[in-house]
Design a protein around this motif. Structure first.
Motif, PDB file in Angstrom:
ATOM      1  N   ALA A  62     108.487 -41.625 -16.327  1.00 49.84           N
ATOM      2  CA  ALA A  62     107.867 -41.918 -17.633  1.00 49.84           C
ATOM      3  C   ALA A  62     107.706 -40.679 -18.504  1.00 49.84           C
ATOM      4  CB  ALA A  62     106.511 -42.587 -17.413  1.00 49.84           C
ATOM      5  N   GLY A  63     108.817 -40.006 -18.766  1.00 47.17           N
ATOM      6  CA  GLY A  63     108.771 -38.852 -19.650  1.00 47.17           C
ATOM      7  C   GLY A  63     108.120 -37.622 -19.075  1.00 47.17           C
ATOM      8  N   GLU A  64     108.022 -37.543 -17.760  1.00 47.30           N
ATOM      9  CA  GLU A  64     107.388 -36.408 -17.099  1.00 47.30           C
ATOM     10  C   GLU A  64     108.291 -35.909 -15.978  1.00 47.30           C
ATOM     11  OE1 GLU A  64     103.088 -36.392 -16.198  1.00 47.30           O
ATOM     12  OE2 GLU A  64     103.733 -36.185 -14.114  1.00 47.30           O
ATOM     13  N   ALA A  65     108.416 -34.595 -15.879  1.00 42.59           N
ATOM     14  CA  ALA A  65     109.202 -33.977 -14.800  1.00 42.59           C
ATOM     15  C   ALA A  65     108.298 -33.059 -13.994  1.00 42.59           C
ATOM     16  CB  ALA A  65     110.369 -33.185 -15.369  1.00 42.59           C
ATOM     17  N   MET A  66     108.462 -33.112 -12.681  1.00 43.57           N
ATOM     18  CA  MET A  66     107.658 -32.282 -11.788  1.00 43.57           C
ATOM     19  C   MET A  66     108.605 -31.415 -10.952  1.00 43.57           C
ATOM     20  SD  MET A  66     104.599 -31.608 -10.339  1.00 43.57           S
ATOM     21  CE  MET A  66     103.500 -33.040 -10.357  1.00 43.57           C
ATOM     22  N   PHE A  67     108.330 -30.102 -10.907  1.00 47.74           N
ATOM     23  CA  PHE A  67     109.061 -29.183 -10.045  1.00 47.74           C
ATOM     24  C   PHE A  67     108.089 -28.632  -9.009  1.00 47.74           C
ATOM     25  CE2 PHE A  67     111.322 -29.183 -14.040  1.00 47.74           C
ATOM     26  CZ  PHE A  67     112.668 -29.105 -13.701  1.00 47.74           C
ATOM     27  N   GLN A  68     108.440 -28.735  -7.744  1.00 52.94           N
ATOM     28  CA  GLN A  68     107.685 -28.115  -6.661  1.00 52.94           C
ATOM     29  C   GLN A  68     108.688 -27.313  -5.846  1.00 52.94           C
ATOM     30  OE1 GLN A  68     105.932 -31.912  -5.241  1.00 52.94           O
ATOM     31  NE2 GLN A  68     103.919 -30.953  -5.597  1.00 52.94           N
ATOM     32  N   VAL A  69     108.729 -26.000  -6.070  1.00 52.83           N
ATOM     33  CA  VAL A  69     109.804 -25.159  -5.535  1.00 52.83           C
ATOM     34  C   VAL A  69     109.237 -23.889  -4.911  1.00 52.83           C
ATOM     35  CG1 VAL A  69     111.438 -26.034  -7.252  1.00 52.83           C
ATOM     36  CG2 VAL A  69     110.137 -23.962  -7.735  1.00 52.83           C
ATOM     37  N   GLU A  70     110.036 -23.270  -4.071  1.00 50.51           N
ATOM     38  CA  GLU A  70     109.675 -21.997  -3.464  1.00 50.51           C
ATOM     39  C   GLU A  70     110.093 -20.855  -4.392  1.00 50.51           C
ATOM     40  OE1 GLU A  70     108.066 -21.809  -0.451  1.00 50.51           O
ATOM     41  OE2 GLU A  70     108.031 -24.001  -0.544  1.00 50.51           O
ATOM     42  N   LEU A  71     109.364 -19.751  -4.324  1.00 50.50           N
ATOM     43  CA  LEU A  71     109.721 -18.584  -5.119  1.00 50.50           C
ATOM     44  C   LEU A  71     111.053 -17.984  -4.684  1.00 50.50           C
ATOM     45  CD1 LEU A  71     106.250 -16.810  -5.419  1.00 50.50           C
ATOM     46  CD2 LEU A  71     107.559 -17.881  -7.275  1.00 50.50           C
ATOM     47  N   SER A  72     111.477 -18.307  -3.468  1.00 51.82           N
ATOM     48  CA  SER A  72     112.759 -17.796  -2.970  1.00 51.82           C
ATOM     49  C   SER A  72     113.925 -18.661  -3.420  1.00 51.82           C
ATOM     50  CB  SER A  72     112.730 -17.728  -1.438  1.00 51.82           C
ATOM     51  OG  SER A  72     112.433 -18.997  -0.878  1.00 51.82           O
TER      52      SER A  72
END
Length: 322
Positions: A62-72
């Motif tokens: 619904a028009g929203e993006a989520m990023f959950q990522v490692e700094l590496s």
């Protein structure tokens, strides 16, 4: 070390541009990861087109993006300045299917900054095997690597004739593009150079002289700010500890000349310039004496300053029958 690192962390979550409102983007910098939430309520953008570095959104709804990522991951760039350790990236959008959507989104910086611990070292390299050196605001690294240069070589012993792989790098930071060169390298039996001590020449004035009698060579660059060198374990002082001393130089990529270069000898062909074989004439002095020369137009500042580095001790072993 990790616990003290994050207890003293100063979070500086920057996702700032003149035309970005706080409700559009939220960034949470964790100990070794980043969570970024983008809401596209006002921009009418397809949130699935967003990329954080080279990473796709972890979830889209619904028009929203989520990023959950490692700094590496995601091509985060690490920069060390004084007491601050920074991880930098950009949030961008792929080309939208409708032309009028292309102009509604720009690339926005995403930065997490932390207080740098006094004993911090590059996390992917063991501090003993991969050494860090400072020169003003430039940070150099040099280490012994595995055959594919994917990580540090964990043994200090090299059988005679085996390969010694060396990686040197300078952190690009916010500088103009930097070209890293190895001006001089020698092997000695001492951690500090001694005028009267035995010396085995490896590189002289950017010429890999060891390549004339062995299979030593410069490996293709992955980026201009690093240089890769492969040597054959030499019969210098078999069984004794050996140290490799080098002078590292950060230079202008467009400013190569007979005194600033990386050349190795290709059997049956002659001297070859690592960065542009079509200009291997710059290596012609490797057979005689390459003299330093001044060039006009080379930027001042940190370019042209050398940094001394030393690797070791390492040992060459000879297991052949007596």
């Amino acid at each position: 070390m990790m616990a003290s690192f994050w207890h003293s962390a100063v979070l500086l979550c920057m996702a700032v541009a003149a035309n970005v409102a706080q409700e559009d983007m939220e960034v949470d910098c964790g100990p070794d990861s980043v969570t970024l939430r983008w809401r596209a309520a006002r921009s009418q953008m397809d949130a699935s087109l967003l990329r954080l570095g080279d990473c796709y959104p972890s979830s889209v709804s619904a028009g929203e993006a989520m990023f959950q990522v490692e700094l590496s991951d995601c091509n985060f760039r690490r920069m060390v300045t004084g007491d601050t350790l920074m991880y930098m990236n950009e949030l961008t959008s792929m080309s939208a299917p409708k032309a009028h959507l292309k102009s509604v989104f720009q690339s926005y910086p995403v930065v997490c900054a932390y207080e740098r611990p006094a004993d911090w070292a590059p996390p992917i390299f063991d501090v003993v095997l991969f050494h860090t050196y400072g020169q003003g605001d430039l940070v150099y690294h040099m280490g012994l690597m595995t055959d594919d240069f994917s990580g540090p070589h964990l043994s200090r012993e090299y059988p005679l004739g085996s390969s010694i792989h060396i990686l040197a790098a300078v952190e690009q930071k916010d500088h103009q593009p930097l070209l890293l060169l190895l001006e001089e390298c020698v092997a000695t039996t001492m951690p500090e150079l001694q005028p009267a001590g035995p010396v085995y020449p490896i590189i002289t004035k950017g010429c890999l002289v060891d390549s004339m009698t062995s299979n030593a060579k410069f490996e293709p660059r992955r980026e201009t700010s690093e240089i890769r060198l492969s040597l054959k374990a030499f019969k210098f002082t078999v069984g004794e500890e050996v140290y490799i001393h080098c002078k590292l130089l950060a230079w202008d990529p467009s400013g190569l000349d007979t005194s600033r270069k990386a050349c190795h000898y290709v059997k049956g062909h002659g001297w070859e310039l690592l960065d542009d074989p079509s200009h291997s004439n710059l290596c012609s002095c490797c057979d005689s004496s390459c003299k330093s020369q001044k060039r006009r137009g080379i930027p001042s500042g940190k370019l042209g300053q050398t940094q001394n580095a030393v690797l070791g001790p390492l040992t060459t072993t000879d297991n052949s029958p007596a």
